[in-house]
Scaffold this motif. Structure first.
Motif, mmCIF file in Angstrom:
data_model
loop_
_atom_site.group_PDB
_atom_site.id
_atom_site.type_symbol
_atom_site.label_atom_id
_atom_site.label_comp_id
_atom_site.label_asym_id
_atom_site.label_seq_id
_atom_site.Cartn_x
_atom_site.Cartn_y
_atom_site.Cartn_z
ATOM 1 N N SER A 104 58.382 -39.035 -12.437
ATOM 2 C CA SER A 104 58.248 -37.738 -12.230
ATOM 3 C C SER A 104 57.122 -37.294 -12.469
ATOM 4 O O SER A 104 56.636 -35.854 -12.441
ATOM 5 C CB SER A 104 59.042 -37.266 -11.659
ATOM 6 O OG SER A 104 59.245 -36.676 -13.759
ATOM 7 N N GLY A 119 54.738 -30.673 -1.109
ATOM 8 C CA GLY A 119 55.637 -29.272 -1.135
ATOM 9 C C GLY A 119 56.029 -28.807 -0.312
ATOM 10 O O GLY A 119 55.019 -28.673 1.503
ATOM 11 N N GLY A 177 58.788 -23.987 -0.677
ATOM 12 C CA GLY A 177 59.172 -23.076 -2.398
ATOM 13 C C GLY A 177 59.537 -24.823 -3.363
ATOM 14 O O GLY A 177 59.595 -24.606 -4.620
ATOM 15 N N LYS A 178 59.366 -25.594 -2.868
ATOM 16 C CA LYS A 178 60.066 -27.014 -3.852
ATOM 17 C C LYS A 178 58.940 -27.711 -3.740
ATOM 18 O O LYS A 178 58.331 -28.047 -2.379
ATOM 19 C CB LYS A 178 61.574 -27.427 -2.733
ATOM 20 C CG LYS A 178 62.542 -26.960 -3.280
ATOM 21 C CD LYS A 178 63.625 -27.813 -2.336
ATOM 22 C CE LYS A 178 65.368 -26.467 -3.413
ATOM 23 N NZ LYS A 178 66.036 -26.892 -2.682
ATOM 24 N N SER A 179 58.977 -28.689 -4.916
ATOM 25 C CA SER A 179 57.623 -29.439 -4.739
ATOM 26 C C SER A 179 58.070 -30.824 -5.531
ATOM 27 O O SER A 179 59.368 -30.549 -6.449
ATOM 28 C CB SER A 179 56.646 -29.165 -4.748
ATOM 29 O OG SER A 179 56.497 -28.710 -6.068
ATOM 30 N N GLY A 180 57.582 -31.914 -5.843
ATOM 31 C CA GLY A 180 57.405 -33.059 -6.018
ATOM 32 C C GLY A 180 56.484 -33.976 -5.790
ATOM 33 O O GLY A 180 55.607 -34.159 -5.269
ATOM 34 N N SER A 211 47.187 -25.920 -4.364
ATOM 35 C CA SER A 211 48.014 -24.445 -3.966
ATOM 36 C C SER A 211 47.875 -24.092 -3.225
ATOM 37 O O SER A 211 49.013 -23.596 -1.953
ATOM 38 C CB SER A 211 48.356 -23.948 -5.526
ATOM 39 O OG SER A 211 48.862 -24.814 -6.362
#
Length: 126
Positions: A30, A56, A59-62, A107
């Motif tokens: 990660s 992403g 609001g969640k990203s990985g 972003s």
């Protein structure tokens, strides 16, 4: 002459391969900090490879980073705004230290993708 020939033969047999590639290695980490384990590549593996996948949404990203040795150099990349994937390769000592040598989801594009998704959901409810 025989002694010199025997000395050269012994030196050749005792010396390890001159160009052994060493790359960083990890699987589905990660973060890049989890990908700093050096490994000795095999005889046919002439490239260090880094694979990066980032997502992403809402609001969640990985992200997922994998590194290792490879006999081929499969450079590729794609950036869809809310998701990005890249494969980067190099061929020198520990050259795959970076976790983001290729494409990364920006972003701005991630935010734009989230906004478009949000408006699409709102319009679908009407």
């Amino acid at each position: 002459m025989k002694a010199l020939l025997l000395a050269v033969l012994a030196a050749v047999l005792c010396v390890e391969r001159a160009h052994t590639l060493i790359c960083f290695s990890c699987s589905d980490a990660s973060s890049n900090w989890a990908c700093l384990k050096p490994v000795k590549c095999g005889e046919n593996e002439n490239h260090c490879v880094t694979t990066y996948v980032g997502v992403g949404l809402g609001g969640k990203s990985g992200q997922s980073i994998s590194k290792g040795c490879s006999p081929i150099c499969p450079s590729a990349g794609i950036n869809l705004g809310i998701a990005a994937a890249s494969v980067y390769c190099c061929d020198s000592f520990l050259c795959n230290i970076s976790g983001s040598s290729g494409v990364r989801a920006s972003s701005t594009l991630l935010a734009l993708g989230i906004l478009v998704s949000f408006f699409y959901v709102l319009r679908a409810r009407e």
